[in-house]
Design a protein around this motif. Sequence first.
Motif, PDB file in Angstrom:
ATOM      1  N   TYR A  81      -0.276 -20.044   3.677  1.00  0.00           N
ATOM      2  CA  TYR A  81      -0.897 -18.922   2.960  1.00  0.00           C
ATOM      3  C   TYR A  81      -0.096 -17.658   3.253  1.00  0.00           C
ATOM      4  O   TYR A  81       0.231 -17.371   4.412  1.00  0.00           O
ATOM      5  CB  TYR A  81      -2.358 -18.719   3.386  1.00  0.00           C
ATOM      6  CG  TYR A  81      -2.981 -17.500   2.730  1.00  0.00           C
ATOM      7  CD1 TYR A  81      -3.531 -17.587   1.460  1.00  0.00           C
ATOM      8  CD2 TYR A  81      -2.982 -16.267   3.380  1.00  0.00           C
ATOM      9  CE1 TYR A  81      -4.077 -16.467   0.841  1.00  0.00           C
ATOM     10  CE2 TYR A  81      -3.529 -15.138   2.764  1.00  0.00           C
ATOM     11  CZ  TYR A  81      -4.074 -15.247   1.502  1.00  0.00           C
ATOM     12  OH  TYR A  81      -4.607 -14.141   0.886  1.00  0.00           O
ATOM     13  N   VAL A  82       0.200 -16.891   2.217  1.00  0.00           N
ATOM     14  CA  VAL A  82       0.949 -15.640   2.350  1.00  0.00           C
ATOM     15  C   VAL A  82       0.103 -14.522   1.752  1.00  0.00           C
ATOM     16  O   VAL A  82      -0.222 -14.551   0.562  1.00  0.00           O
ATOM     17  CB  VAL A  82       2.305 -15.728   1.626  1.00  0.00           C
ATOM     18  CG1 VAL A  82       3.103 -14.443   1.832  1.00  0.00           C
ATOM     19  CG2 VAL A  82       3.104 -16.941   2.111  1.00  0.00           C
ATOM     20  N   GLY A  83      -0.294 -13.545   2.581  1.00  0.00           N
ATOM     21  CA  GLY A  83      -1.223 -12.507   2.144  1.00  0.00           C
ATOM     22  C   GLY A  83      -0.547 -11.203   1.753  1.00  0.00           C
ATOM     23  O   GLY A  83       0.248 -10.652   2.509  1.00  0.00           O
ATOM     24  N   ILE A  84      -0.892 -10.706   0.569  1.00  0.00           N
ATOM     25  CA  ILE A  84      -0.425  -9.400   0.082  1.00  0.00           C
ATOM     26  C   ILE A  84      -1.656  -8.506  -0.057  1.00  0.00           C
ATOM     27  O   ILE A  84      -2.430  -8.642  -1.013  1.00  0.00           O
ATOM     28  CB  ILE A  84       0.290  -9.522  -1.280  1.00  0.00           C
ATOM     29  CG1 ILE A  84       1.392 -10.580  -1.218  1.00  0.00           C
ATOM     30  CG2 ILE A  84       0.843  -8.163  -1.706  1.00  0.00           C
ATOM     31  CD1 ILE A  84       2.505 -10.286  -0.241  1.00  0.00           C
ATOM     32  N   PRO A  85      -1.879  -7.581   0.883  1.00  0.00           N
ATOM     33  CA  PRO A  85      -3.154  -6.853   0.948  1.00  0.00           C
ATOM     34  C   PRO A  85      -3.215  -5.575   0.113  1.00  0.00           C
ATOM     35  O   PRO A  85      -3.764  -4.564   0.544  1.00  0.00           O
ATOM     36  CB  PRO A  85      -3.248  -6.526   2.441  1.00  0.00           C
ATOM     37  CG  PRO A  85      -1.823  -6.284   2.833  1.00  0.00           C
ATOM     38  CD  PRO A  85      -1.006  -7.248   2.019  1.00  0.00           C
TER      39      PRO A  85
END
Length: 476
Positions: free
Chosen positions: A149-153
């Motif tokens: 999972y790669v999070g872009i907040p």
Amino acid sequence: MIQIICKSESYTYNAYHILKAFYPSQEVSCKTDEEASNYVTVQLPDGQEIFAETENLQTEKKRQTDLNLYDQLEKITGEPLAWGVLTGVRPTKLAMQKLEAGWKKEDYIRWAWESARVRKEKAVLAWEIAERERKILEELDYEEGYSLYVGIPFCPSVCSYCSFSSGPLDRWKEKVDVYVDTLCKELEFIAERSKNKKLNTIYIGGGTPTTLTAEQLERLMGWIDEKFSREHLLEYTVEAGRPDSITEEKLKVIKSHGITRISINPQSMQQKTLDAIGRKHTVEEIKEAYALARETGFDNINMDIIAGLPGEDISDMEDTLAQIAQMKPDSLTVHSLAIKRAARMEMRDLHRDVKETHDILSGMIEKAAKTAEEMELFPYYLYRQKNIAGNFENVGYAKVDKAGIYNILIMEEKQSIIAAGAGASTKIVLKNPIPMPGSKKKKMTRLIRQENVKAVDAYIDRIDEMIERKGEWLWH
């Protein structure tokens, strides 16, 4: 105000959430009194008192007390809860356990009612989804495989109901580049530690990943291509999400990196609703973004909608569903509105009583299920949230070959999901159970959670700490 008095602290959690399910707009407070004469005592706003007791054996006391409390509240309110006393977010996980243990569907339905007061239609739904999930997951290697999972907040603006670890892009614009650099550093560490494992799915979520520029997306996805093997990759998803963040250039970048699945999430096709919840785009822009994605060559597009948004009735949902049916997405995720503490919207903003909320949500969910069936989309995953309106659920519908594998994995917790980014939550599934870290009662667990800090600036400043913490559990 509703006051709950419990004889033991172990009763407070379930009692609180059962009460909140029946009275979502009421403030509920709990306290423990070991001298109390009843296991659970509830003082309702009208002065009425409820005493929850059980005469069963010690091991059954907690469950029977929950059922006793539930039965009295259902009688008082006249409104049954769809999922009974279940407070967890993963009811299909229970169904999966029984399915894998060799249970029959009828036995599970009876057990769900007797042990938790789950209504028959919801038990059937959970069981049928568990059957589909099991078939989809058959080709995965739980022990050697993992997901990323790669999070872009970041988002163009923050919706009033949102409680995710995201912030408006304008606030963080000057730090987005350094955030991507920091994220790449964490991903490089994960890739090195995971090089002997099989990467099955990648999910870039947020926030809204497409708030990144085309150049930033290229840098991030190019880095992932360089560091991670695709030999065992079955699915690669990017949450395009907000239509006002999508451009032809960004879609071409995403497509060039072999992404197999994207989401374009309207939440509603009613302009009045989009305006009310802080979505800075039009209904027409949703349609334009979707058409652009199809023209770019994407053949697996998901759309999200939310049932129960303020001001909407069943006719609004019918119109939203009709417009979405015309676009023919490959999957449709139907959420029931959940209001969490971190969201700007509050439950009282809905201006509906319990019965009205239940009736509207029930009608909306039924319409969504019927429309999905007409679109030849079948339910393939399900989860619930705390403070979910009407005590309902979120359901993902998809074409037979377009179900989101990552979505199933995040719910069933059968495979490790390694997460990078601010607020990202890693879940490492162990082969054998170990004592739960920090547990005073020496509980055993096969699931280790590692949380990254949520604040963007703290994540950037403390990335070495995030990597070190991950390294304590990640494969060597």
